[in-house]
Every structure is written in C-alpha cells, then in structure tokens.
Design an enzyme around this catalytic site. Structure first.
Site, PDB file in Angstrom:
ATOM      1  N   ASP A  70      18.566  21.030  25.456  1.00 46.78           N
ATOM      2  CA  ASP A  70      17.772  20.100  26.247  1.00 46.78           C
ATOM      3  C   ASP A  70      17.820  18.689  25.659  1.00 46.78           C
ATOM      4  O   ASP A  70      17.970  18.504  24.447  1.00 46.78           O
ATOM      5  CB  ASP A  70      16.324  20.601  26.278  1.00 46.78           C
ATOM      6  CG  ASP A  70      15.429  19.747  27.128  1.00 46.78           C
ATOM      7  OD1 ASP A  70      15.628  19.724  28.357  1.00 46.78           O
ATOM      8  OD2 ASP A  70      14.532  19.082  26.560  1.00 46.78           O
TER       9      ASP A  70
ATOM     10  N   GLU B 262      22.481  18.827  27.666  1.00 41.93           N
ATOM     11  CA  GLU B 262      21.940  18.142  28.832  1.00 41.93           C
ATOM     12  C   GLU B 262      22.056  16.640  28.603  1.00 41.93           C
ATOM     13  O   GLU B 262      21.362  16.074  27.744  1.00 41.93           O
ATOM     14  CB  GLU B 262      20.474  18.518  29.061  1.00 41.93           C
ATOM     15  CG  GLU B 262      19.900  17.824  30.294  1.00 41.93           C
ATOM     16  CD  GLU B 262      18.391  17.700  30.268  1.00 41.93           C
ATOM     17  OE1 GLU B 262      17.816  17.463  31.343  1.00 41.93           O
ATOM     18  OE2 GLU B 262      17.783  17.816  29.190  1.00 41.93           O
TER      19      GLU B 262
END
Length: 585
Positions: free
Chosen positions: A207, A231
């Site tokens: 993330d 990400e």
C-alpha cells in the site's frame, strides 16, 4: 506461477456481527442498522466463498492487511479496511483468530491457489491529530525518532512532500515512518521475513508505495523473498515505473486512467489509450509483470460511469488479454456500482449476492479459462509484449503471443446499441487459410487469400480469436475433446470500392463474409454460435470511421513475465520470485 488474482475484503463475503463480549451473530442484518456491532466479515467468511472465487478460474486471492488496527471509532469511521495499523506483531481480532487465518491459507493452498497479502510500510495509524501522537501505542515503532516531523501531504508534484509528510487528517493521522533510516529498514525486514514464513504468504501488495522512497524497497524485497506489487497512484509511467524497478512490479495506474477514459463512454479516446500503451513499454522495463486492473477499492466502480454491459466486457477483456497480471476486484463480476466519496465502491458483496450466472461472472470465467489455456499451449505467451495492430476512433486490435499461437483481441467502445459492422484486420501474423475461433461466440473465421481477417462486430461486444486447432483440449466451444470436429467456419473477401464520404470521393474497403452453413444455437453472450451479429446475413459493411494503420513501434518480446488474476478479496497479489525463476509462465 499465478495467472489471475481476485481482490477481496475479509468483510465482504459473509455477514458477521461481533458484540463487545466477543460473541457473534451470523445474521443478515444490514450494516446500516448494526449499530454498536462490528459489521463485516472474516477470514472464515472468505474461506466459505472460495468455490465462488475459484468458479471464475482465479488462482490467487488478495486479502486485506492482517495486522492489529487502531481500536477506536472515529469521525472517519472504523479501521475496517485495515490500513490504520498499530501493532505489526498482532492480528486484527475482528477478522478472526490466528487459527482461522491459517485455515484459510491452508485451504487456498490445498486448491492449488495462492495467497497475496496487502501490507503497509509507509505509516502507522493513530486516532487523533498529527501534532499529538502517543507513540507508545505503536509497535514496534514506539518512539518519535522513527517518524518524520509532522507535515501534511499537499503537493503531489514534490517528492519530498509526498514521501516525508503525513497522510490522514486531524481525526485519524497516519504517522509517516522514516523508511530511509537503517533501523526502520531493519525492523521492517525482520517483520516481513517472519510474516511470510509464519503464514506461508505467497506474494504481497504494498500500500501507498508512492509515499515511500524507491530506495527502501530492494532490501525489503530481499527480506520478503516473494513477488510484490506496489500501489503507485501516478498516471505518468516514466515516474511510476521507478517503483516498478525497485519493487519488481506495480499496479498499472498509467494504463488504468486512459483505459477507463477510453471505455467509460462511446466518446472515449482509443488514441490516448494506444499512446499510453506505447509509452509504458518505453518507460517500464517489463509491462508484462504489472498489475492490470479496471477497479479496486481506491477508485470508482466502472459501473459508476456507465451501465453499458458491452463496455464493461470490453474493459475487462483488455485487463485479461493485454500485458500484465489480471486483477478483478470483488463485486466487479456482479457489475456493482459505487463512487469513492463516500466509499460506496467498498460495499460488501453479500448485498449484491453471489450470482454465478451473472453476465460478467461468466465473461470473466471464459477469459480465465482461455488465458490459462493459451499460457499452457502457447510458448512464452505471457512474456510477449502486447502489440497494437489496428486502431480507429472506436476500435482497437491487439496481438499477444509468438507466431502461430498468437491471440488476436478486438475491442470497441461503440456500446451495446452498436449496429453490425466489419473490421478489416491486418498485422495479425497468420498466413492465408488459417482458421480462427472466436471464443465468446464459438464462430470460426478464415484468413483470406490476401491475408485479411475481417472480423464481424455486433452490439459493441469484444472479440477474441485463436487458432481453432490450438483450442482443441480447452473447455471452450465444445473443443475439450481433442477428437472433436472443428466448428463450421466462414471466410471473407476484401475489395476496394469507390464511394463518397462527406461529399468527397474516396475509396474504402468493403468485406463480404461467406459462412459455411452451421447449426445455430444461442450462447450466453446473446449471439448465436457459429454465426456473427445476432444471425444477421453476410453483407458488405463500411470500414469504421478513423480506420487506419495503428501508430506503434514493433517491440521485441521480453524474456520474463508473470500472470495473475484477482476477483473477490480486498488486498493482494502473488507470484513468487522462486516460481518466476523456475521458468513458470
């Protein structure tokens, strides 16, 4: 190695309402009225829906972060998405017990599938403003020395601001870790090594990678020892792929933005998409290992833009048959709607049901079955860099695969109301006389004597063509028996005719389809088997407006790749380095 991935939230698959005393009710009470209870699902819930996931053909499941979260209810809600971690060495009790997590992973592996874990290395979560944080509740980073000085991320063009300032707000602050420091790097390395080993994790989704300097990741990935996707919500591939180089792969946001704009309406730009396809190949080392998606928990649902099922099928077909690891977000197969303000795109799947006859569920299952067949029967299919072989204002033709076993994909954004027409495709690489089968309608086409492939298009649906003889042994079009007779085929003739367009004389291509008589039965896609365009008779058709040679440079095939698919779990990807090095494709 992983060929396809399903992204799912632990709380999205079954209802579970946990009381303060730890007891729970398996009920169907809507979340909105479950006041005072934990409204969500569990690792056991995902385990109970693996048949649903695997029914679409996925071989990897991506799940949310499993670490313990901030416990408070805040003005921003609860930490149900699991990105507000406070203790890296404790599990999130709302998702279940350690035993239930291990049971899920054991069952996933027993089915020949992989587990991908979402993780956070950028920050720790705290219920309160950034200028007042009790660092003592954060484990193992329990001292202010592990964090950057407080400032807010407010300039996405400034790398220092993006990587050193804090996300969140005054209700929930996300304390930004000094990932450039050796002690923080060592602590993260120890943690991820233990996490992967203790829970048999096969791959990672990282993330907020864009908020961490790229230099952090090589050492972290060495400790992890598995494949990972970062990400990086950045549309500029020359910037985004800096993290792909450091991590090994990223979610392909540069393609996502232009892909969505191309297919969210009948006025979308195919040209912009093609330009991004080419720039990504120029700026990224290997586009075949990037995560290919059109929905996730951070962006609006595709149905938020349009309810046109033909456009939805086209964009999903691109995700599966262009370069990259296909990822489907839970509920996409049910054509769920929802924007990000508020996060209705994160609504639980149980509200939509688990309809295995839904059009997109069946469409995804067909694509998964075909892609896996192509990987097994087409040498190094995943490592071949996708080529654009045709484009016009509304249509896109692509080739992926080496000579003789290439896949031809024809997409268009005309929408479900589009009339029947023909596309004259060259550059496909097949010699005259080659018979191809279209996998959704099971109709056959033959490359004509001059090398033209005239593809009938109808109702805006995508077309995928593959050599009929290579489709034998697949679960598609009744060709699972190698001794089966090929389906009836059609052939095409292309000729030039003089006409006028906007009052000006011009010459356009016209094509005539001459089918061999075939028995007609209706497929689940609404088009008859053995015919094209709802059984319309063969007839001449004009070339699509804007038709012309594709603007692209032919690329040499790359030598390494990965493929994955995602569908019903919120958080993760997979494909281990060991599997890639072993030559799995």
């Amino acid at each position: 190695m992983i060929e396809t991935v399903a992204q799912t939230w632990p709380g999205a698959l079954t209802d579970r309402f946990v009381h303060g005393d730890g007891s729970d009710d398996s009920t169907s009470i809507p979340c909105a009225v479950a006041d005072g209870l934990y409204c969500g699902g569990t690792w056991a819930g995902i385990k109970s829906k693996l048949d649903y996931i695997q029914g679409m053909g996925f071989d990897a499941v991506w799940i949310s972060p499993i670490t313990a979260q901030l416990p408070q209810k805040t003005g921003d809600g609860e930490a149900y998405t699991a990105y507000w971690q406070q203790d890296l060495y404790a599990l999130n009790p709302k998702f279940g017990t350690a035993e239930e997590l291990k049971e899920l992973i054991t069952e996933v592996h027993a089915r020949g599938m992989y587990i991908m874990l979402d993780i956070v290395v950028n920050h720790m979560g705290y219920a309160g403003p950034g200028w007042y944080v009790d660092y003592g509740v954060l484990n193992p980073f329990n001292d202010r020395k592990y964090y950057h000085d407080y400032c807010t991320v407010d300039d996405p063009t400034n790398a220092t601001n993006t990587q050193e300032c804090w996300l969140g707000d005054w209700m929930v602050t996300l304390a930004d870790l000094r990932t450039e420091d050796a002690d923080v790097q060592a602590m993260f390395g120890d943690w991820i090594e233990q996490m992967v080993a203790n829970y048999s994790i096969d791959g990672l989704r990282i993330d907020t990678s864009i908020n961490v300097e790229p230099s952090f990741f090589p050492g972290f990935m060495e400790s992890a020892g598995v494949f990972a996707l970062g990400e990086v919500m950045q549309g500029d591939d020359s910037l985004a792929c800096q993290w792909a180089d450091a991590i090994g792969s990223i979610l392909n946001y540069p393609i996502y933005y232009t892909l969505t704009r191309a297919f969210q309406s009948t006025e979308g730009s195919i040209g912009d998409l093609v330009a991004t396809i080419q720039s990504a190949k120029a700026n990224c080392k290997d586009t075949t290992v990037l995560g290919s998606f059109s929905e996730n928990h951070d962006v609006p649902r595709f149905a938020n833009y349009t309810d046109d099922m033909a456009l939805a099928k086209n964009i999903i077909t691109y995700n599966f048959l262009a370069d990259g690891i296909p990822i489907i977000y839970q509920g996409q197969e049910q054509h769920m709607n929802g924007d990000t303000t508020p996060y209705i795109n994160r609504s639980p799947l149980w509200q939509a049901g688990y309809d295995t006859t839904a059009p997109l569920y069946q469409h995804i299952a067909t694509l998964n079955a075909f892609r896996q067949h192509a990987i097994r029967h087409s040498a190094n299919y995943t490592t071949y860099m996708n080529e654009v072989i045709y484009q016009d204002l509304h249509s896109l033709g692509m080739r992926k695969g080496f000579a003789g076993s290439q896949v031809i994909t024809v997409l268009n954004n005309n929408g479900v109301t589009a009339a029947y027409f023909l596309l004259d495709i060259t550059g496909h690489g097949f010699p005259p006389g080659t018979q191809l089968t279209e996998i959704f309608t099971c109709a056959n086409l033959t490359v004509n004597g001059t090398g033209h492939l005239n593809v009938p298009m109808f109702a805006g649906t995508p077309k995928v063509l593959y050599p009929t003889d290579l489709l034998l042994g697949s679960p598609l079009c009744g060709l699972n028996d190698a001794a089966s007779e090929p389906l009836p085929s059609s052939t095409t003739i292309t000729e030039a005719i003089s006409t006028t367009l906007n009052g000006r004389p011009t010459v356009i291509s016209t094509a005539i389809v001459k089918p061999v008589p075939a028995t007609t039965t209706t497929t689940s896609g609404g088009e008859p088997e053995g015919t094209w365009g709802g059984g319309e008779p063969a007839h001449p058709s004009h070339r699509a407006l804007g038709g012309g040679p594709a603007v692209y440079e032919r690329n040499l095939p790359m030598l390494i790749s990965a493929a994955v698919a995602a569908t019903v779990a919120q958080a993760g990807y997979l494909a281990s380095a060991e599997l890639l090095e072993a030559g799995h494709t």
